[in-house]
Design a protein around this motif. Structure first.
Motif, PDB file in Angstrom:
ATOM      1  N   VAL A 127       0.764  -1.144   0.054  1.00  0.00           N
ATOM      2  CA  VAL A 127      -0.083   0.019  -0.176  1.00  0.00           C
ATOM      3  C   VAL A 127       1.055   1.107  -0.115  1.00  0.00           C
ATOM      4  O   VAL A 127       1.746   1.344   0.446  1.00  0.00           O
ATOM      5  N   PRO A 128       0.455   2.252  -0.501  1.00  0.00           N
ATOM      6  CA  PRO A 128       1.357   3.639  -0.681  1.00  0.00           C
ATOM      7  C   PRO A 128       0.907   4.466   0.435  1.00  0.00           C
ATOM      8  O   PRO A 128       0.703   5.790   0.234  1.00  0.00           O
ATOM      9  N   GLY A 129       1.240   4.173   1.625  1.00  0.00           N
ATOM     10  CA  GLY A 129       0.819   4.968   2.653  1.00  0.00           C
ATOM     11  C   GLY A 129       1.031   4.065   4.063  1.00  0.00           C
ATOM     12  O   GLY A 129       1.418   2.901   3.890  1.00  0.00           O
ATOM     13  N   GLU A 130       0.372   4.554   4.992  1.00  0.00           N
ATOM     14  CA  GLU A 130       0.704   3.777   6.147  1.00  0.00           C
ATOM     15  C   GLU A 130      -0.956   3.465   6.767  1.00  0.00           C
ATOM     16  O   GLU A 130      -1.797   4.331   7.071  1.00  0.00           O
ATOM     17  N   LEU A 131      -1.312   2.114   6.734  1.00  0.00           N
ATOM     18  CA  LEU A 131      -2.736   1.815   6.904  1.00  0.00           C
ATOM     19  C   LEU A 131      -2.926   1.823   8.599  1.00  0.00           C
ATOM     20  O   LEU A 131      -2.094   1.678   9.490  1.00  0.00           O
ATOM     21  N   PHE A 132      -4.042   2.381   8.771  1.00  0.00           N
ATOM     22  CA  PHE A 132      -4.484   2.622  10.349  1.00  0.00           C
ATOM     23  C   PHE A 132      -4.700   0.884  10.794  1.00  0.00           C
ATOM     24  O   PHE A 132      -4.990   0.051   9.892  1.00  0.00           O
ATOM     25  N   PRO A 133      -4.477   0.967  12.027  1.00  0.00           N
ATOM     26  CA  PRO A 133      -4.703  -0.612  12.683  1.00  0.00           C
ATOM     27  C   PRO A 133      -5.858  -1.179  12.210  1.00  0.00           C
ATOM     28  O   PRO A 133      -5.810  -2.494  12.049  1.00  0.00           O
ATOM     29  N   GLY A 134      -7.039  -0.587  12.136  1.00  0.00           N
ATOM     30  CA  GLY A 134      -8.467  -1.422  12.071  1.00  0.00           C
ATOM     31  C   GLY A 134      -8.387  -1.934  10.751  1.00  0.00           C
ATOM     32  O   GLY A 134      -8.679  -3.273  10.542  1.00  0.00           O
ATOM     33  N   ILE A 135      -7.937  -1.365   9.682  1.00  0.00           N
ATOM     34  CA  ILE A 135      -7.914  -1.657   8.223  1.00  0.00           C
ATOM     35  C   ILE A 135      -6.868  -2.739   8.132  1.00  0.00           C
ATOM     36  O   ILE A 135      -7.069  -3.800   7.662  1.00  0.00           O
ATOM     37  N   TRP A 136      -5.612  -2.509   8.623  1.00  0.00           N
ATOM     38  CA  TRP A 136      -4.409  -3.380   8.645  1.00  0.00           C
ATOM     39  C   TRP A 136      -5.054  -4.730   9.240  1.00  0.00           C
ATOM     40  O   TRP A 136      -4.677  -5.617   8.849  1.00  0.00           O
ATOM     41  N   PHE A 137      -5.590  -4.949  10.632  1.00  0.00           N
ATOM     42  CA  PHE A 137      -5.952  -6.283  11.164  1.00  0.00           C
ATOM     43  C   PHE A 137      -7.207  -6.708  10.223  1.00  0.00           C
ATOM     44  O   PHE A 137      -6.809  -8.042  10.122  1.00  0.00           O
ATOM     45  N   ARG A 138      -7.976  -6.034   9.719  1.00  0.00           N
ATOM     46  CA  ARG A 138      -9.178  -6.695   8.921  1.00  0.00           C
ATOM     47  C   ARG A 138      -8.478  -7.319   7.781  1.00  0.00           C
ATOM     48  O   ARG A 138      -8.706  -8.499   7.090  1.00  0.00           O
ATOM     49  N   TYR A 168      -1.391   8.486   5.686  1.00  0.00           N
ATOM     50  CA  TYR A 168      -2.318   7.617   6.740  1.00  0.00           C
ATOM     51  C   TYR A 168      -3.507   7.557   5.848  1.00  0.00           C
ATOM     52  O   TYR A 168      -3.809   8.035   5.339  1.00  0.00           O
ATOM     53  N   ILE A 169      -3.691   6.020   5.965  1.00  0.00           N
ATOM     54  CA  ILE A 169      -4.776   5.604   5.320  1.00  0.00           C
ATOM     55  C   ILE A 169      -5.753   4.851   6.253  1.00  0.00           C
ATOM     56  O   ILE A 169      -5.469   4.077   6.807  1.00  0.00           O
ATOM     57  N   MET A 170      -6.744   5.733   6.570  1.00  0.00           N
ATOM     58  CA  MET A 170      -7.997   5.309   7.671  1.00  0.00           C
ATOM     59  C   MET A 170      -9.084   5.317   7.058  1.00  0.00           C
ATOM     60  O   MET A 170      -9.631   5.980   5.999  1.00  0.00           O
ATOM     61  N   SER A 171     -10.282   4.714   7.735  1.00  0.00           N
ATOM     62  CA  SER A 171     -11.493   4.689   7.377  1.00  0.00           C
ATOM     63  C   SER A 171     -12.105   6.045   7.176  1.00  0.00           C
ATOM     64  O   SER A 171     -11.786   6.966   8.162  1.00  0.00           O
ATOM     65  N   LYS A 172     -13.249   6.013   6.843  1.00  0.00           N
ATOM     66  CA  LYS A 172     -13.817   7.436   6.727  1.00  0.00           C
ATOM     67  C   LYS A 172     -14.517   7.714   8.153  1.00  0.00           C
ATOM     68  O   LYS A 172     -14.511   8.886   8.574  1.00  0.00           O
ATOM     69  N   ASP A 173     -14.822   6.717   8.894  1.00  0.00           N
ATOM     70  CA  ASP A 173     -15.216   7.202  10.235  1.00  0.00           C
ATOM     71  C   ASP A 173     -14.321   7.386  11.005  1.00  0.00           C
ATOM     72  O   ASP A 173     -14.298   8.452  11.972  1.00  0.00           O
ATOM     73  N   GLU A 174     -12.994   6.905  11.048  1.00  0.00           N
ATOM     74  CA  GLU A 174     -11.952   7.215  11.805  1.00  0.00           C
ATOM     75  C   GLU A 174     -11.594   8.713  11.296  1.00  0.00           C
ATOM     76  O   GLU A 174     -11.230   9.543  12.225  1.00  0.00           O
ATOM     77  N   TYR A 175     -11.670   9.007   9.963  1.00  0.00           N
ATOM     78  CA  TYR A 175     -11.294  10.348   9.428  1.00  0.00           C
ATOM     79  C   TYR A 175     -12.083  11.516  10.089  1.00  0.00           C
ATOM     80  O   TYR A 175     -11.659  12.574  10.337  1.00  0.00           O
TER      81      TYR A 175
END
Length: 153
Positions: free
Chosen positions: A83-94, A116-123
């Motif tokens: 991935v071209p960034g850093e996955l937030f833990p939630g996405i990473w684990f899923r 950072y790559i995070m879900s819309k809810d986290e953002y």
């Protein structure tokens, strides 16, 4: 010297339980390109000031390259996702849960530096102001997660 010896010992120990992948094993590579809107005004300003290149295409979207690499047999082969960034833990684990190889790896900051790559809810939660400031925007996480799920099937 002490640190080097401990590192070497750790490397040797980590390999003791690792599966041996035959040299004749298949290598599968899947790539998926997705496009997400660039919503971060800091990125746009940094481009206007000449600090970074313009990441946008003519539609104002950023190209996101994702890869899935499998080396070895179906069940016990190595699986890698990039991935071209850093996955937030939630996405990473899923994503890690959905990978079936042994071992599995997720490599970040590959083929791009999109923050950072995070879900819309986290953002949108208001809890990650720093991370939002160095992220493409609210759309990237959910779209990356969906695309990764598709290519690791």
């Amino acid at each position: 010297r002490s640190i080097g010896e401990k590192l070497a010992l750790g490397a040797v120990q980590s390999l003791q339980d690792s599966p041996v992948i035959p040299t004749s094993s298949a290598i599968i590579i899947k790539q998926k390109i997705i496009y997400v809107p660039l919503q971060n005004t800091r990125f746009i300003l940094a481009n206007k000031l000449g600090m970074i290149p313009d990441l946008r295409n003519k539609d104002g979207d950023v190209e996101v390259e994702l890869n899935f690499i499998k080396i070895g047999p179906d069940v016990s082969g190595l699986e890698i996702v990039t991935v071209p960034g850093e996955l937030f833990p939630g996405i990473w684990f899923r994503i890690k849960e959905k990978m079936s190889g042994r071992p599995t790896m997720i490599w970040g900051l590959t083929n791009g530096l999109l923050g950072y790559i995070m879900s819309k809810d986290e953002y949108l939660s208001g809890r990650h102001s720093y991370h939002n400031g160095v992220s493409v925007g609210a759309e990237i996480g959910d779209r990356v997660e969906k695309a990764l799920e598709e290519i690791i099937k």
